[in-house]
Design a protein around this motif. Structure first.
Motif, PDB file in Angstrom:
ATOM      1  N   VAL A  11       0.754  -1.207   0.057  1.00  0.00           N
ATOM      2  CA  VAL A  11      -0.154   0.000   0.009  1.00  0.00           C
ATOM      3  C   VAL A  11       0.865   1.327   0.069  1.00  0.00           C
ATOM      4  CG1 VAL A  11      -1.976  -1.135   1.203  1.00  0.00           C
ATOM      5  CG2 VAL A  11      -0.080   0.075   2.459  1.00  0.00           C
ATOM      6  N   ALA A  12       2.003   1.320   0.487  1.00  0.00           N
ATOM      7  CA  ALA A  12       2.794   2.430   0.724  1.00  0.00           C
ATOM      8  C   ALA A  12       3.104   3.042  -0.792  1.00  0.00           C
ATOM      9  CB  ALA A  12       4.270   2.115   1.306  1.00  0.00           C
ATOM     10  N   PRO A  13       3.609   2.450  -1.725  1.00  0.00           N
ATOM     11  CA  PRO A  13       3.894   3.135  -3.049  1.00  0.00           C
ATOM     12  C   PRO A  13       2.654   3.629  -3.549  1.00  0.00           C
ATOM     13  CG  PRO A  13       4.738   0.766  -3.145  1.00  0.00           C
ATOM     14  CD  PRO A  13       3.906   1.020  -1.839  1.00  0.00           C
ATOM     15  N   VAL A  14       1.269   3.013  -3.339  1.00  0.00           N
ATOM     16  CA  VAL A  14       0.191   3.407  -3.960  1.00  0.00           C
ATOM     17  C   VAL A  14      -0.080   5.049  -3.327  1.00  0.00           C
ATOM     18  CG1 VAL A  14      -2.442   3.298  -4.097  1.00  0.00           C
ATOM     19  CG2 VAL A  14      -0.851   1.385  -4.347  1.00  0.00           C
ATOM     20  N   PHE A  15      -0.058   4.982  -1.908  1.00  0.00           N
ATOM     21  CA  PHE A  15      -0.646   6.024  -1.140  1.00  0.00           C
ATOM     22  C   PHE A  15       0.580   7.302  -1.345  1.00  0.00           C
ATOM     23  CE2 PHE A  15      -3.499   3.229   0.415  1.00  0.00           C
ATOM     24  CZ  PHE A  15      -4.707   3.718  -0.024  1.00  0.00           C
ATOM     25  N   LEU A  16       1.764   6.816  -1.316  1.00  0.00           N
ATOM     26  CA  LEU A  16       2.952   7.756  -1.673  1.00  0.00           C
ATOM     27  C   LEU A  16       2.811   8.606  -2.913  1.00  0.00           C
ATOM     28  CD1 LEU A  16       6.089   6.055  -0.264  1.00  0.00           C
ATOM     29  CD2 LEU A  16       4.650   8.203   0.729  1.00  0.00           C
ATOM     30  N   LEU A  17       2.513   7.688  -4.050  1.00  0.00           N
ATOM     31  CA  LEU A  17       2.317   8.251  -5.428  1.00  0.00           C
ATOM     32  C   LEU A  17       1.061   9.419  -5.340  1.00  0.00           C
ATOM     33  CD1 LEU A  17       3.182   5.451  -7.763  1.00  0.00           C
ATOM     34  CD2 LEU A  17       4.387   7.784  -7.610  1.00  0.00           C
ATOM     35  N   LEU A 111      -3.261  -1.340  -6.506  1.00  0.00           N
ATOM     36  CA  LEU A 111      -3.321  -2.257  -5.279  1.00  0.00           C
ATOM     37  C   LEU A 111      -3.109  -3.613  -5.795  1.00  0.00           C
ATOM     38  CD1 LEU A 111      -5.731  -0.525  -2.919  1.00  0.00           C
ATOM     39  CD2 LEU A 111      -3.402  -0.887  -2.634  1.00  0.00           C
ATOM     40  N   CYS A 112      -4.181  -4.063  -6.691  1.00  0.00           N
ATOM     41  CA  CYS A 112      -4.146  -5.372  -7.135  1.00  0.00           C
ATOM     42  C   CYS A 112      -2.689  -5.897  -7.842  1.00  0.00           C
ATOM     43  CB  CYS A 112      -5.136  -5.751  -8.117  1.00  0.00           C
ATOM     44  SG  CYS A 112      -7.078  -5.158  -7.429  1.00  0.00           S
ATOM     45  N   LEU A 113      -2.332  -5.001  -8.273  1.00  0.00           N
ATOM     46  CA  LEU A 113      -0.903  -5.455  -9.194  1.00  0.00           C
ATOM     47  C   LEU A 113      -0.005  -5.596  -7.913  1.00  0.00           C
ATOM     48  CD1 LEU A 113       0.828  -5.516 -11.503  1.00  0.00           C
ATOM     49  CD2 LEU A 113       1.428  -3.256 -11.432  1.00  0.00           C
ATOM     50  N   PHE A 114       0.198  -4.757  -6.894  1.00  0.00           N
ATOM     51  CA  PHE A 114       1.305  -4.924  -6.074  1.00  0.00           C
ATOM     52  C   PHE A 114       0.893  -6.084  -5.108  1.00  0.00           C
ATOM     53  CE2 PHE A 114       2.056  -0.103  -6.291  1.00  0.00           C
ATOM     54  CZ  PHE A 114       2.979  -0.420  -7.687  1.00  0.00           C
ATOM     55  N   ALA A 115      -0.247  -6.379  -4.909  1.00  0.00           N
ATOM     56  CA  ALA A 115      -0.682  -7.298  -4.047  1.00  0.00           C
ATOM     57  C   ALA A 115      -0.699  -8.682  -4.478  1.00  0.00           C
ATOM     58  CB  ALA A 115      -2.133  -7.092  -3.637  1.00  0.00           C
ATOM     59  N   PHE A 116      -1.060  -8.912  -6.140  1.00  0.00           N
ATOM     60  CA  PHE A 116      -1.179 -10.147  -6.467  1.00  0.00           C
ATOM     61  C   PHE A 116      -0.341 -10.420  -7.797  1.00  0.00           C
ATOM     62  CE2 PHE A 116      -5.114  -9.268  -4.100  1.00  0.00           C
ATOM     63  CZ  PHE A 116      -5.156 -10.237  -3.323  1.00  0.00           C
ATOM     64  N   GLY A 117       0.391  -9.511  -8.153  1.00  0.00           N
ATOM     65  CA  GLY A 117       1.093  -9.605  -9.417  1.00  0.00           C
ATOM     66  C   GLY A 117       0.426  -9.601 -10.599  1.00  0.00           C
ATOM     67  N   GLN A 118       0.940 -10.239 -11.609  1.00  0.00           N
ATOM     68  CA  GLN A 118       0.459  -9.988 -12.945  1.00  0.00           C
ATOM     69  C   GLN A 118      -0.751 -10.749 -13.056  1.00  0.00           C
ATOM     70  OE1 GLN A 118       2.225  -8.149 -15.263  1.00  0.00           O
ATOM     71  NE2 GLN A 118       0.539  -8.443 -16.803  1.00  0.00           N
ATOM     72  N   ALA A 119      -0.891 -11.794 -12.224  1.00  0.00           N
ATOM     73  CA  ALA A 119      -2.219 -12.717 -12.201  1.00  0.00           C
ATOM     74  C   ALA A 119      -3.236 -11.444 -11.834  1.00  0.00           C
ATOM     75  CB  ALA A 119      -2.096 -13.944 -11.495  1.00  0.00           C
ATOM     76  N   GLY A 120      -3.041 -11.017 -10.609  1.00  0.00           N
ATOM     77  CA  GLY A 120      -3.917 -10.216 -10.058  1.00  0.00           C
ATOM     78  C   GLY A 120      -4.301  -9.049 -11.032  1.00  0.00           C
ATOM     79  N   LEU A 121      -3.326  -8.434 -11.755  1.00  0.00           N
ATOM     80  CA  LEU A 121      -3.728  -7.354 -12.784  1.00  0.00           C
ATOM     81  C   LEU A 121      -4.794  -7.907 -13.730  1.00  0.00           C
ATOM     82  CD1 LEU A 121      -3.137  -4.506 -13.957  1.00  0.00           C
ATOM     83  CD2 LEU A 121      -1.225  -5.394 -14.943  1.00  0.00           C
ATOM     84  N   GLY A 122      -4.371  -8.781 -14.342  1.00  0.00           N
ATOM     85  CA  GLY A 122      -5.285  -9.471 -15.119  1.00  0.00           C
ATOM     86  C   GLY A 122      -6.965  -9.654 -14.868  1.00  0.00           C
ATOM     87  N   TYR A 123      -6.977 -10.140 -13.667  1.00  0.00           N
ATOM     88  CA  TYR A 123      -8.450 -10.120 -13.098  1.00  0.00           C
ATOM     89  C   TYR A 123      -8.796  -8.368 -12.650  1.00  0.00           C
ATOM     90  CZ  TYR A 123      -8.435 -15.261 -11.841  1.00  0.00           C
ATOM     91  OH  TYR A 123      -8.075 -16.344 -12.110  1.00  0.00           O
ATOM     92  N   ALA A 124      -7.914  -7.766 -12.245  1.00  0.00           N
ATOM     93  CA  ALA A 124      -8.177  -6.334 -11.840  1.00  0.00           C
ATOM     94  C   ALA A 124      -8.917  -5.748 -13.106  1.00  0.00           C
ATOM     95  CB  ALA A 124      -7.219  -5.583 -11.123  1.00  0.00           C
ATOM     96  N   VAL A 125      -8.155  -5.883 -14.232  1.00  0.00           N
ATOM     97  CA  VAL A 125      -8.622  -5.085 -15.540  1.00  0.00           C
ATOM     98  C   VAL A 125      -9.911  -5.645 -15.836  1.00  0.00           C
ATOM     99  CG1 VAL A 125      -6.241  -4.518 -16.420  1.00  0.00           C
ATOM    100  CG2 VAL A 125      -7.519  -6.705 -17.253  1.00  0.00           C
ATOM    101  N   ILE A 126     -10.257  -6.853 -15.685  1.00  0.00           N
ATOM    102  CA  ILE A 126     -11.719  -7.260 -15.908  1.00  0.00           C
ATOM    103  C   ILE A 126     -12.575  -6.466 -14.995  1.00  0.00           C
ATOM    104  CG2 ILE A 126     -13.334  -9.388 -15.875  1.00  0.00           C
ATOM    105  CD1 ILE A 126     -11.495  -9.536 -18.013  1.00  0.00           C
ATOM    106  N   PHE A 127     -12.382  -6.461 -13.932  1.00  0.00           N
ATOM    107  CA  PHE A 127     -13.457  -5.686 -12.877  1.00  0.00           C
ATOM    108  C   PHE A 127     -13.418  -4.315 -13.272  1.00  0.00           C
ATOM    109  CE2 PHE A 127     -15.292  -3.895  -9.291  1.00  0.00           C
ATOM    110  CZ  PHE A 127     -15.880  -4.857  -8.538  1.00  0.00           C
ATOM    111  N   LEU A 128     -12.272  -3.843 -13.498  1.00  0.00           N
ATOM    112  CA  LEU A 128     -12.168  -2.315 -14.066  1.00  0.00           C
ATOM    113  C   LEU A 128     -13.094  -2.048 -15.427  1.00  0.00           C
ATOM    114  CD1 LEU A 128     -11.190   0.735 -14.382  1.00  0.00           C
ATOM    115  CD2 LEU A 128      -9.176  -0.293 -15.592  1.00  0.00           C
ATOM    116  N   SER A 129     -12.831  -2.986 -16.371  1.00  0.00           N
ATOM    117  CA  SER A 129     -13.898  -2.878 -17.613  1.00  0.00           C
ATOM    118  C   SER A 129     -15.471  -3.024 -17.322  1.00  0.00           C
ATOM    119  CB  SER A 129     -13.106  -3.875 -18.435  1.00  0.00           C
ATOM    120  OG  SER A 129     -11.967  -3.873 -19.041  1.00  0.00           O
ATOM    121  N   THR A 130     -15.506  -4.024 -16.440  1.00  0.00           N
ATOM    122  CA  THR A 130     -17.024  -4.026 -16.013  1.00  0.00           C
ATOM    123  C   THR A 130     -17.659  -2.725 -15.361  1.00  0.00           C
ATOM    124  OG1 THR A 130     -16.632  -6.388 -15.571  1.00  0.00           O
ATOM    125  CG2 THR A 130     -18.635  -5.530 -14.676  1.00  0.00           C
TER     126      THR A 130
END
Length: 293
Positions: A11-17, A111-130
């Motif tokens: 979470v630190a990089p997310v909120f620092l940026l 957050l999903c990228l940093f927490a779960f890596g590339q697999a998390g990013l794949g799922y996260a973009v599906i939710f974002l698109s929805t």
């Protein structure tokens, strides 16, 4: 796994940026929000989405299940918050959109990228698109009283998702030079989105912080319960489960304020919810991560 350092590293990089963007504006430096937002949403974010889907090694069946779960989560939030808004006698065209739609792009993707890596990013973009599909159609209808279905076809995020899904399904890949170019563009998306989030929040003003606090807490609690329940119903694996809960709990999107401003809803009330829910997420997201990791 030592949980506290792990959560902090996520979470630190997310909120620092985001904090850099906030401080940049407060220090009086120029930041052309419209240009940066247009660049990010036209090139950087679509590139990130397309490459993430094309390169993902998530089985198609799991992605399909997650897509249906994402739609179900949005429908559940819509139904529950409609009942709550009616019960609390809130003006629906002002409050329903910010209660339903979270900031699944600027905050959720990193957050999903940093927490779960590339697999998390794949799922996260599906939710974002929805979220994008719902907000560009039903979300605009809620605020404006009219649909904007043609806008969906003009959004690069939608086409990036469709083509990314097609390439994933067919096992296609773009030429290496094009993949590298899109990958570089996509790498700009996360820092741009986070810094822009901080800038946007810094420029908002409101006089309705008390109500915003109670509604933001209500949104967070309801979305956590619904996200958890939907993830359980669809028997999602650990990564997909975590992504769905995190994305469901994302704070109010800045676009909700922009829609309220454009269509003359109570933009001051929505601005308060954006500010307060984003501030609450600083404490809430680490706690949610600690629960689901």
């Amino acid at each position: 796994m030592n949980l506290l350092p792990t959560v902090f590293e996520i979470v630190a990089p997310v909120f620092l940026l985001a904090g850099i963007g906030f401080a940049w504006v407060k220090l009086g430096f120029e930041y052309r929000l419209q240009f940066v937002t247009r660049f990010a949403m036209t090139l950087a974010v679509p590139s990130l989405i397309f490459v993430a889907l094309m390169k993902t090694d998530i089985p198609g069946e799991d992605l399909s299940r997650f897509t249906v779960a994402s739609v179900a989560a949005h429908l559940a939030m819509t139904g529950v918050f409609w009942v709550i808004a009616r019960g609390l006698r809130l003006e629906q065209r002002t409050y329903l959109s910010p209660l339903i739609f979270g900031n699944t792009g600027n905050l959720g993707l990193p957050l999903c990228l940093f927490a779960f890596g590339q697999a998390g990013l794949g799922y996260a973009v599906i939710f974002l698109s929805t979220t994008a599909l719902f907000s560009f159609t039903f979300g605009i209808y809620l605020v404006a009283g009219k649909g904007a279905f043609g806008k969906v076809l003009r959004e690069p995020i939608v086409w990036a998702t469709l083509f990314g899904a097609l390439f994933l399904w067919r096992g296609w890949e773009t030429p290496v030079f094009l993949t590298n170019t899109l990958d570089l563009l996509g790498q700009m998306a996360v820092p741009l989105m986070l810094i822009t989030l901080g800038v946007a929040v810094a420029r908002l003003t409101t006089h309705r912080l008390g109500q915003a606090f109670s509604l933001s807490l209500l949104k967070l609690g309801v979305c956590f319960v619904l996200g958890w329940a939907v993830a359980r119903v669809f028997s999602l694996d650990a990564v997909a489960f975590g992504v769905l809960v995190l994305q469901a709990c994302a704070p109010v999107a800045v676009t909700s304020y922009l829609l309220a401003e454009r269509f003359e809803a109570d933009s001051d009330a929505v601005a308060g919810m954006v500010m307060v829910s984003t501030a609450l997420s600083i404490g809430a997201m680490p706690l949610i991560l600690a629960i689901i990791l």
